[in-house]
Write a protein that holds these residues in place. Structure first.
Motif, PDB file in Angstrom:
ATOM      1  N   ARG A 266     115.860  43.452  53.817  1.00  0.00           N
ATOM      2  CA  ARG A 266     115.929  43.979  52.450  1.00  0.00           C
ATOM      3  C   ARG A 266     115.830  42.856  51.422  1.00  0.00           C
ATOM      4  O   ARG A 266     115.198  43.017  50.371  1.00  0.00           O
ATOM      5  N   ALA A 267     116.442  41.728  51.716  1.00  0.00           N
ATOM      6  CA  ALA A 267     116.398  40.597  50.784  1.00  0.00           C
ATOM      7  C   ALA A 267     114.965  40.151  50.534  1.00  0.00           C
ATOM      8  O   ALA A 267     114.572  39.878  49.392  1.00  0.00           O
ATOM      9  N   GLN A 269     112.217  42.039  51.081  1.00  0.00           N
ATOM     10  CA  GLN A 269     111.479  43.129  50.444  1.00  0.00           C
ATOM     11  C   GLN A 269     111.776  43.220  48.952  1.00  0.00           C
ATOM     12  O   GLN A 269     110.901  43.526  48.145  1.00  0.00           O
ATOM     13  N   GLU A 270     113.020  42.954  48.588  1.00  0.00           N
ATOM     14  CA  GLU A 270     113.409  43.029  47.180  1.00  0.00           C
ATOM     15  C   GLU A 270     112.973  41.802  46.393  1.00  0.00           C
ATOM     16  O   GLU A 270     112.715  41.884  45.191  1.00  0.00           O
ATOM     17  N   LYS A 271     112.884  40.652  47.069  1.00  0.00           N
ATOM     18  CA  LYS A 271     112.465  39.415  46.417  1.00  0.00           C
ATOM     19  C   LYS A 271     111.364  38.781  47.251  1.00  0.00           C
ATOM     20  O   LYS A 271     111.621  37.914  48.094  1.00  0.00           O
ATOM     21  N   PRO A 272     110.112  39.174  47.029  1.00  0.00           N
ATOM     22  CA  PRO A 272     109.008  38.650  47.840  1.00  0.00           C
ATOM     23  C   PRO A 272     108.890  37.134  47.815  1.00  0.00           C
ATOM     24  O   PRO A 272     108.336  36.542  48.743  1.00  0.00           O
ATOM     25  N   ARG A 337     118.394  32.847  52.713  1.00  0.00           N
ATOM     26  CA  ARG A 337     118.816  32.143  51.504  1.00  0.00           C
ATOM     27  C   ARG A 337     119.466  30.796  51.814  1.00  0.00           C
ATOM     28  O   ARG A 337     120.113  30.204  50.945  1.00  0.00           O
ATOM     29  N   SER A 371     104.750  39.534  54.881  1.00  0.00           N
ATOM     30  CA  SER A 371     104.856  40.188  53.573  1.00  0.00           C
ATOM     31  C   SER A 371     104.003  41.446  53.523  1.00  0.00           C
ATOM     32  O   SER A 371     104.415  42.474  52.949  1.00  0.00           O
ATOM     33  N   GLY A 375     105.620  45.093  53.382  1.00  0.00           N
ATOM     34  CA  GLY A 375     105.285  45.779  52.143  1.00  0.00           C
ATOM     35  C   GLY A 375     104.633  47.129  52.377  1.00  0.00           C
ATOM     36  O   GLY A 375     104.944  48.113  51.688  1.00  0.00           O
ATOM     37  N   PRO A 378     107.669  49.896  54.768  1.00  0.00           N
ATOM     38  CA  PRO A 378     109.073  49.555  54.495  1.00  0.00           C
ATOM     39  C   PRO A 378     110.052  50.228  55.445  1.00  0.00           C
ATOM     40  O   PRO A 378     111.204  49.792  55.547  1.00  0.00           O
TER      41      PRO A 378
END
Length: 413
Positions: A266-267, A269-272, A337, A371, A375, A378
């Protein structure tokens, strides 16, 4: 605490349990036998290096040679005579030969040249996903993870599309054979076939040169004498083999670990923009190259208080070094991260003069594959999450990759 002898035995057996999860064994070795004497099936005296600092230093230690001809007897016991003709390349050489050979192909893998390939790689990725069934289980390795880097490296080399499947089959045989007589015969036949194929392909490039790397290398061979005929054949094989196996397994490993950790997926997908750091973290956490290719000691050397005698072979466990708690905080956590100053210190692409020439291309291919896949789909899921991953069995730890990756791209339809 497990004894050193127990840790050594566990590392040598390469049991199914070990293949499923070698990391506890490596943790034991880093603690109790960081430079571990091994008795592998090929019978050559071998030492396994497992700590990060030792591994980093060993990768650039000039006393640990990559020149296969300097350890020819040991080399032949491991790989057989038929491998010699295909391994006369920069991977198995020291300076000045290594410098000369690497310089000839280096310009094709600069960041600028690789970035220019982005539109074509994206097109390959999209086309492969267009052809995948979306509602029933499929094995993502042969459907997607392998075809992406195969198509890219074959286009760079100038291998015709209709000949790529055969190339992949032969290289798989070379990579996955064991030490039995039957396996060695299969390996020898595949190596002979690959040598014959590249020899014939080079002859075609001489007759009809094109805008591809193999035509360019052939022209250098014929006009400047920059490399021998066998070096040309062997370099073509190396670029093909190294240019797809490791990236294919890396893509497969990445997809599995993301699907097994929905929060990490999810991290991204939310922040490509996290996809670049995510690929670096994956290379550190579960890279596709478990151990660097063999080196041998040209003199007595010492690491972590252990003497490696002259003539012994050395394996450097990249998988272990990349999870060394002395270097990485929470090394057994997969965290996209993770701070870049530690994340990018991984040894997954090697270090020193033999640092992976194709690293920029592998990064780009993996980033675009992941990606685009995540994308477009999902809701992508593992077909049978309860079964756990099936890791590829190898005769000695070299690649770290899945044997299969059953997924459903769009279970909701």
């Amino acid at each position: 605490m497990t004894t050193t002898q127990d840790a050594v035995a566990a590392a040598e057996r390469c049991t199914p349990e070990y293949r499923r999860n070698p990391h506890p064994v490596y943790a034991q070795l880093r603690e109790s036998a960081p430079v571990c004497p091994m008795r592998p099936p090929h019978g050559n005296e071998t030492y396994l290096i497992t700590r990060y600092e030792d591994a980093r230093n060993a990768l650039s230690d000039p006393r640990l040679s990559k020149d296969m001809y300097g350890a020819m007897d040991a080399y032949r016991r491991i790989f057989g005579d038929s491998s010699v003709a295909l391994d006369d390349n920069m991977l198995n050489s020291d300076a000045p030969k290594h410098t000369r050979l690497r310089k000839l192909v280096n310009t094709a893998f600069t960041p600028r040249r690789v970035e220019a390939l982005r539109p074509r790689i994206q097109e390959i990725v999209e086309t492969l996903l267009d052809d995948c069934p979306t509602r029933e289980p499929l094995d993502l390795l042969p459907a997607f993870a392998f075809p992406v880097p195969i198509a890219v490296i074959c286009e760079l080399l100038g291998v015709p599309p209709q000949e790529r499947s055969k190339m992949q089959q032969l290289s798989t045989t070379v990579a996955q054979t064991g030490f039995s007589a039957e396996s060695k015969r299969a390996q020898q036949k595949a190596e002979e076939d690959l040598h014959a194929y590249f020899t014939e392909l080079i002859a075609r490039k001489r007759r009809e040169p094109a805008d591809d790397m193999l035509s360019a290398l052939t022209a250098v061979r014929d006009t400047d004498g920059g490399l021998s005929e066998n070096e040309l054949v062997s370099t073509a094989f190396l670029l093909m083999f190294a240019g797809h196996k490791t990236t294919a397994y890396l893509i497969g490993n990445a997809v599995y670990h993301f699907l097994a950790r929905p929060a990490q997926l999810r991290a991204v997908q939310e922040k490509p923009e996290l996809i670049g750091p995510a690929v670096e973290e994956l290379v550190r956490y579960e890279g596709s190259v478990e151990s660097a290719t063999f080196r041998y000691a040209t003199e007595d050397v010492e690491y972590s208080g252990t003497r490696i005698p002259k003539g012994a072979l050395v394996q450097i466990a990249l998988t272990s070094a990349n999870r060394d708690p002395e270097k990485f905080e929470r090394p057994d956590d997969f965290d996209v991260r993770r701070p870049g100053n530690t994340q990018n210190a991984h040894l997954g692409f090697g270090h020193g003069s033999h640092y992976c020439l194709g690293a920029p291309l592998a990064r780009l291919e993996t980033q675009l594959a992941l990606s685009t896949l995540f994308g477009r789909f999902p809701r992508l899921t593992l077909a049978d999450p309860a079964s756990g991953p099936q890791w590829m069995a190898v005769p000695f730890p070299a690649f770290r990759g899945l044997a299969e990756l059953p997924v459903v791209l769009d279970p909701a339809g």
